[in-house]
Design a protein around this motif. Structure first.
Motif, PDB file in Angstrom:
ATOM      1  N   UNK A  22       0.686  -1.261   0.035  1.00 60.29           N
ATOM      2  CA  UNK A  22      -0.056   0.066   0.107  1.00 60.29           C
ATOM      3  C   UNK A  22       0.981   1.265  -0.060  1.00 60.29           C
ATOM      4  N   UNK A  23       1.906   1.179   0.847  1.00 60.07           N
ATOM      5  CA  UNK A  23       2.700   2.541   0.775  1.00 60.07           C
ATOM      6  C   UNK A  23       3.479   2.603  -0.688  1.00 60.07           C
ATOM      7  N   UNK A  24       3.973   1.515  -1.103  1.00 61.67           N
ATOM      8  CA  UNK A  24       4.641   1.633  -2.623  1.00 61.67           C
ATOM      9  C   UNK A  24       3.323   2.178  -3.407  1.00 61.67           C
ATOM     10  N   UNK A  25       2.081   1.667  -3.551  1.00 64.86           N
ATOM     11  CA  UNK A  25       1.232   2.060  -4.427  1.00 64.86           C
ATOM     12  C   UNK A  25       0.964   3.576  -4.072  1.00 64.86           C
ATOM     13  N   UNK A  26       0.783   4.191  -3.122  1.00 64.03           N
ATOM     14  CA  UNK A  26       0.402   5.641  -2.532  1.00 64.03           C
ATOM     15  C   UNK A  26       1.624   6.764  -2.687  1.00 64.03           C
ATOM     16  N   UNK A  27       2.677   6.204  -2.437  1.00 63.29           N
ATOM     17  CA  UNK A  27       4.074   6.951  -2.406  1.00 63.29           C
ATOM     18  C   UNK A  27       5.002   6.404  -3.312  1.00 63.29           C
ATOM     19  N   UNK A  28       5.024   6.656  -4.702  1.00 61.22           N
ATOM     20  CA  UNK A  28       5.885   6.434  -5.784  1.00 61.22           C
ATOM     21  C   UNK A  28       7.168   7.027  -5.700  1.00 61.22           C
ATOM     22  N   UNK A  30      10.584   8.595  -4.392  1.00 60.96           N
ATOM     23  CA  UNK A  30      11.282   7.844  -3.296  1.00 60.96           C
ATOM     24  C   UNK A  30      11.405   8.749  -1.942  1.00 60.96           C
ATOM     25  N   UNK A  31      11.300   9.892  -2.139  1.00 58.03           N
ATOM     26  CA  UNK A  31      11.460  10.783  -0.931  1.00 58.03           C
ATOM     27  C   UNK A  31      10.361  10.476   0.110  1.00 58.03           C
ATOM     28  N   UNK A  32       9.166  10.585  -0.620  1.00 57.53           N
ATOM     29  CA  UNK A  32       7.756  10.172   0.209  1.00 57.53           C
ATOM     30  C   UNK A  32       7.862   8.579   0.540  1.00 57.53           C
ATOM     31  N   UNK A  33       7.902   8.013  -0.440  1.00 55.70           N
ATOM     32  CA  UNK A  33       8.138   6.356   0.250  1.00 55.70           C
ATOM     33  C   UNK A  33       9.021   6.322   1.517  1.00 55.70           C
ATOM     34  N   UNK A  34      10.182   6.796   1.304  1.00 57.08           N
ATOM     35  CA  UNK A  34      11.081   6.753   2.387  1.00 57.08           C
ATOM     36  C   UNK A  34      10.554   7.139   3.684  1.00 57.08           C
ATOM     37  N   UNK A  35       9.979   8.208   3.641  1.00 57.61           N
ATOM     38  CA  UNK A  35       9.615   8.711   4.985  1.00 57.61           C
ATOM     39  C   UNK A  35       8.374   7.842   5.302  1.00 57.61           C
ATOM     40  N   UNK A  36       7.343   7.650   4.471  1.00 63.31           N
ATOM     41  CA  UNK A  36       6.135   7.036   4.686  1.00 63.31           C
ATOM     42  C   UNK A  36       6.340   5.469   5.274  1.00 63.31           C
ATOM     43  N   UNK A  37       7.590   4.827   4.457  1.00 65.31           N
ATOM     44  CA  UNK A  37       8.042   3.444   4.867  1.00 65.31           C
ATOM     45  C   UNK A  37       8.853   3.394   6.258  1.00 65.31           C
ATOM     46  N   UNK A  38       9.460   4.613   6.647  1.00 60.67           N
ATOM     47  CA  UNK A  38      10.203   4.463   7.948  1.00 60.67           C
ATOM     48  C   UNK A  38       8.985   4.386   9.011  1.00 60.67           C
ATOM     49  N   UNK A  39       7.949   5.404   8.736  1.00 62.59           N
ATOM     50  CA  UNK A  39       6.802   5.578   9.809  1.00 62.59           C
ATOM     51  C   UNK A  39       6.169   4.328   9.911  1.00 62.59           C
ATOM     52  N   UNK A  40       5.711   3.707   8.588  1.00 58.99           N
ATOM     53  CA  UNK A  40       5.018   2.403   8.635  1.00 58.99           C
ATOM     54  C   UNK A  40       5.980   1.125   9.581  1.00 58.99           C
ATOM     55  N   UNK A  41       7.272   1.024   9.253  1.00 62.52           N
ATOM     56  CA  UNK A  41       8.171   0.131   9.830  1.00 62.52           C
ATOM     57  C   UNK A  41       8.427   0.513  11.423  1.00 62.52           C
ATOM     58  N   UNK A  42       8.341   1.758  11.871  1.00 66.24           N
ATOM     59  CA  UNK A  42       8.177   2.100  13.247  1.00 66.24           C
ATOM     60  C   UNK A  42       7.058   1.560  13.924  1.00 66.24           C
ATOM     61  N   UNK A  43       5.876   1.915  13.207  1.00 63.34           N
ATOM     62  CA  UNK A  43       4.523   1.503  13.775  1.00 63.34           C
ATOM     63  C   UNK A  43       4.545   0.016  14.050  1.00 63.34           C
ATOM     64  N   UNK A  44       5.068  -0.870  12.691  1.00 62.87           N
ATOM     65  CA  UNK A  44       4.987  -2.129  13.001  1.00 62.87           C
ATOM     66  C   UNK A  44       6.029  -2.797  14.163  1.00 62.87           C
ATOM     67  N   UNK A  45       7.107  -2.220  14.057  1.00 65.03           N
ATOM     68  CA  UNK A  45       8.108  -2.820  15.347  1.00 65.03           C
ATOM     69  C   UNK A  45       7.855  -2.204  16.519  1.00 65.03           C
ATOM     70  N   UNK A  46       7.458  -0.886  16.846  1.00 68.46           N
ATOM     71  CA  UNK A  46       7.303  -0.481  18.087  1.00 68.46           C
ATOM     72  C   UNK A  46       5.997  -0.437  18.615  1.00 68.46           C
TER      73      UNK A  46
END
Length: 96
Positions: A22-28, A30-46
């Motif tokens: 979903x993040x790949x689909x909505x944030x194509x 790199x800059x926006x993908x990187x930020x959104x994916x970092x937030x998503x990874x933090x939510x999943x992990x923490x």
């Protein structure tokens, strides 16, 4: 069915891949993908993993939660690199 599948669960096979897709689909870009994916990874992990541990749905054996963040983050970056590379190949060979 298989003896090693009892360790796999919905977090590994559903939540993480779907959220990355979903993040790949909505944030194509790199800059926006990187930020959104970092937030998503933090939510999943923490947030997600401790919640699943509290509900006794997920168990970590000698694995710091920060490693989960790094693993999910690196997997998402690799998926984006491969997907962008494949999309570039597809554009190059498209018939006009």
């Amino acid at each position: 069915m298989l003896p090693f599948t009892d360790r796999f669960n919905t977090v590994d096979f559903a939540i993480i891949p779907v959220s990355i897709a979903l993040i790949y689909q909505f944030f194509s870009k790199w800059k926006f993908f990187f930020i959104a994916h970092a937030v998503n990874s933090a939510i999943i992990a923490f947030i997600g993993i401790p919640l699943f541990r509290a509900l006794h749905l997920y168990e970590l054996l000698n694995w710091p939660i920060f490693y989960s963040f790094l693993t999910v983050f690196i997997i998402g970056i690799v998926v984006k690199i491969i997907s962008d590379w494949m999309a570039g190949k597809n554009r190059r060979y498209r018939i006009s």
